[in-house]
Enzyme design. Structure first.
Site, PDB file in Angstrom:
ATOM      1  N   ASP A 182       0.777  -1.294  -0.014  1.00 52.02           N
ATOM      2  CA  ASP A 182       0.107  -0.037   0.119  1.00 52.02           C
ATOM      3  C   ASP A 182       0.621   1.202  -0.109  1.00 52.02           C
ATOM      4  OD1 ASP A 182      -1.974  -1.704   0.300  1.00 52.02           O
ATOM      5  OD2 ASP A 182      -3.051  -1.040   2.060  1.00 52.02           O
ATOM      6  N   GLU A 193       0.627  -8.519  11.980  1.00 49.48           N
ATOM      7  CA  GLU A 193       0.441  -8.248  10.532  1.00 49.48           C
ATOM      8  C   GLU A 193       1.848  -7.944   9.969  1.00 49.48           C
ATOM      9  OE1 GLU A 193      -1.673  -4.568  10.157  1.00 49.48           O
ATOM     10  OE2 GLU A 193      -2.041  -4.867   8.071  1.00 49.48           O
TER      11      GLU A 193
HETATM   12  C1  2M8 Z   1      -3.751  -3.530   3.388  1.00 52.62           C
HETATM   13  O1  2M8 Z   1      -4.573  -3.006   2.490  1.00 52.62           O
HETATM   14  C2  2M8 Z   1      -5.965  -2.315   3.061  1.00 52.62           C
HETATM   15  C3  2M8 Z   1      -6.416  -1.942   1.484  1.00 52.62           C
HETATM   16  O2  2M8 Z   1      -6.483  -2.704   0.652  1.00 52.62           O
HETATM   17  C4  2M8 Z   1      -5.707  -1.262   3.964  1.00 52.62           C
HETATM   18  O3  2M8 Z   1      -4.539  -0.690   4.243  1.00 52.62           O
HETATM   19  O4  2M8 Z   1      -6.769  -0.742   4.390  1.00 52.62           O
HETATM   20  C5  2M8 Z   1      -2.484  -4.448   2.804  1.00 52.62           C
HETATM   21  O5  2M8 Z   1      -1.662  -4.700   3.595  1.00 52.62           O
HETATM   22  C6  2M8 Z   1      -3.135  -5.023   1.741  1.00 52.62           C
HETATM   23  O6  2M8 Z   1      -2.041  -5.912   0.926  1.00 52.62           O
HETATM   24  C7  2M8 Z   1      -3.995  -6.302   2.357  1.00 52.62           C
HETATM   25  O7  2M8 Z   1      -4.495  -7.122   1.707  1.00 52.62           O
HETATM   26  C8  2M8 Z   1      -5.105  -5.846   3.199  1.00 52.62           C
HETATM   27  C9  2M8 Z   1      -5.743  -6.878   4.219  1.00 52.62           C
HETATM   28  O8  2M8 Z   1      -4.759  -7.604   5.081  1.00 52.62           O
HETATM   29  O9  2M8 Z   1      -4.528  -4.673   4.194  1.00 52.62           O
END
Ligand code: 2M8
Length: 436
Positions: free
Chosen positions: A170, A402
């Site tokens: 991101d 995470e």
């Molecule tokens: C993170 O992304 C989301 C948006 O898609 C966020 O920050 O709200 C990233 O680490 C992404 O790679 C991941 O799929 C998602 C859910 O774990 O979180």
């Protein structure tokens, strides 16, 4: 200790599995179904509950659009713990969007082809899993057709992403120079992520302005691919995304051959795959850096920074042996210091590196899993083992976080896990690492 952690990982996945037949990445922080998370999660379930692994994939594919597109978030429920939600994304603007499932209008790395192949390999009941594969495989094939027909605008075998959230990485420093070319308004929104996680470890509000701005532009064109390709300020060819697509092509080719009678599809995938391998090697490898990098289509230039994505073409067998050795040397020299856990998500020697801030430096277990499998593919077993051992040790010392600070503290009580807790893909891939 291992046994209790295996139990813990199993429990996390079971608890994050929802009634609707999908698994949330982490409670509160990510309350919906995410595309690439679902793929990794299915790999974890496959080791102890194949029916849930299958359900995860089936539920995601139920939300596929009629043009083959698979969205990055499926909003199965309403939730006030996440922004931006379904009312902001408004997938229904696109004429091919699912009428049944609300989603985003962007996608994420296409992991499903290789995930389906892994489910086949892990399953002890081959006939049964083949029945499932038979029902799902064409949907993934159609998704690859979507990518090649809509997102390979210069016919290079390389598909573009139009949003940093499509990359999965991101707020990587890779995008910083693109933000400088944009000047979005200061939007009014209420972030939710920063109520669950220390804001210093998350993207800034100004970064969110950019993220929102790109979506507003895409929405103003009803998520039309051609218009997005013409107008999105963010248009990038990503080695991670493309390597995953290529690796998934391979998975589909192998499975179609096992199923039999799919010559036309196999030929199409083989042809596209060759083109993609050629494209990634020709366009994204930079000799002076000794690695693959991203290409910024909108601003017509390479993004000359090393990140964990730079080495993921090993996962799909892109480099020939000599280039692979060069890549390995870059990897070891830049990311392999004994003071660090493998693998930092951004070059630790670069001034933009931040060991605690999300995708600007921390170790991510899913990227480690991709790199591990890539290194093993080339027989780079020693460094592959190091990446696997580091992943396991980070989880065993800190928990199923995470992401993790790559800098070693040399203490048994490190406390370097960050972001969401009881994180699904960390649990799932821990199980897969132990079985590998
Ligand atoms: C993170 O992304 C989301 C948006 O898609 C966020 O920050 O709200 C990233 O680490 C992404 O790679 C991941 O799929 C998602 C859910 O774990 O979180």
């Amino acid at each position: 200790m291992k046994n209790s952690l295996i139990e813990r990982a199993t429990k996390i996945l079971n608890e994050n599995f929802q009634k609707g037949g999908y698994t949330i990445p982490s409670k509160n922080l990510y309350p919906f179904q995410w595309k690439w998370d679902s793929g990794f999660i299915a790999l974890g379930f496959a080791h102890f509950d194949m029916s849930k692994a299958k359900k995860e994939i089936e539920t995601l594919l139920n939300a596929q659009w009629s043009n083959g597109f698979i969205p990055h978030i499926v909003f199965h429920v309403d939730s006030d713990t996440y922004f931006p939600g379904p009312d902001f994304h408004k997938s229904i603007l696109h004429p091919d969007a699912s009428a049944q499932f609300r989603s985003t209008g962007m996608t994420q790395p296409p992991v499903l082809g290789f995930v389906l192949e892994k489910l086949y390999d892990i399953s002890k009941e081959k006939e049964n899993i083949l029945q499932f594969i038979k029902l799902q495989i064409d949907k993934i094939y159609n998704n690859h057709i979507y990518f090649y027909s809509q997102r390979d605008i210069d016919d290079e075998g390389l598909v573009y992403i139009y949003h940093n959230w499509e990359s999965g990485t991101d707020n990587s420093p890779l995008w910083d120079d693109i933000w400088k070319t944009m000047n979005p308004p200061k939007y009014k929104f209420e972030r939710k992520d920063t109520t669950h996680v220390d804001p210093s470890q998350r993207p800034t509000n100004r970064e969110y302005d950019h993220y929102i701005n790109i979506i507003e532009i895409a929405k103003s064109y009803n998520y039309n691919d051609e218009k997005i390709a013409l107008h999105s300020p963010f248009l990038v060819q990503d080695p991670l995304f493309n390597s995953i697509l290529i690796r998934s092509n391979e998975g589909l080719i192998r499975l179609y051959k096992i199923l039999g009678g799919n010559e036309e599809k196999v030929n199409y995938l083989k042809k596209q795959n060759l083109k993609s391998l050629n494209g990634i090697n020709k366009k994204l490898f930079r000799d002076n850096l000794g690695a693959y990098v991203h290409y910024d289509i909108r601003n017509k230039k390479h993004i000359p920074y090393l990140s964990s994505s730079s080495f993921t073409p090993l996962f799909c067998g892109a480099p020939e042996k000599k280039r692979a050795i060069k890549l390995l040397n870059t990897f070891i020299n830049k990311f392999g210091s004994s003071k660090h856990y493998l693998c930092a998500s951004f070059n630790p020697e670069d001034k933009r590196f931040n060991p605690k801030k999300y995708w600007r430096g921390p170790v991510w277990i899913n990227l480690n899993w991709i790199l591990y499998n890539g290194l093993k593919r080339y027989g780079f077993n020693e460094i592959a083992k190091r990446i696997k051992d580091d992943s396991i040790s980070l989880i065993e010392k800190n928990g199923f976080y995470e992401y993790f600070d790559p800098i070693k503290k040399n203490s048994p009580y490190e406390n370097i896990g960050y972001g969401g807790t009881n994180f699904s893909w960390s649990a799932a891939l821990y199980l897969d690492f132990l079985n590998n």
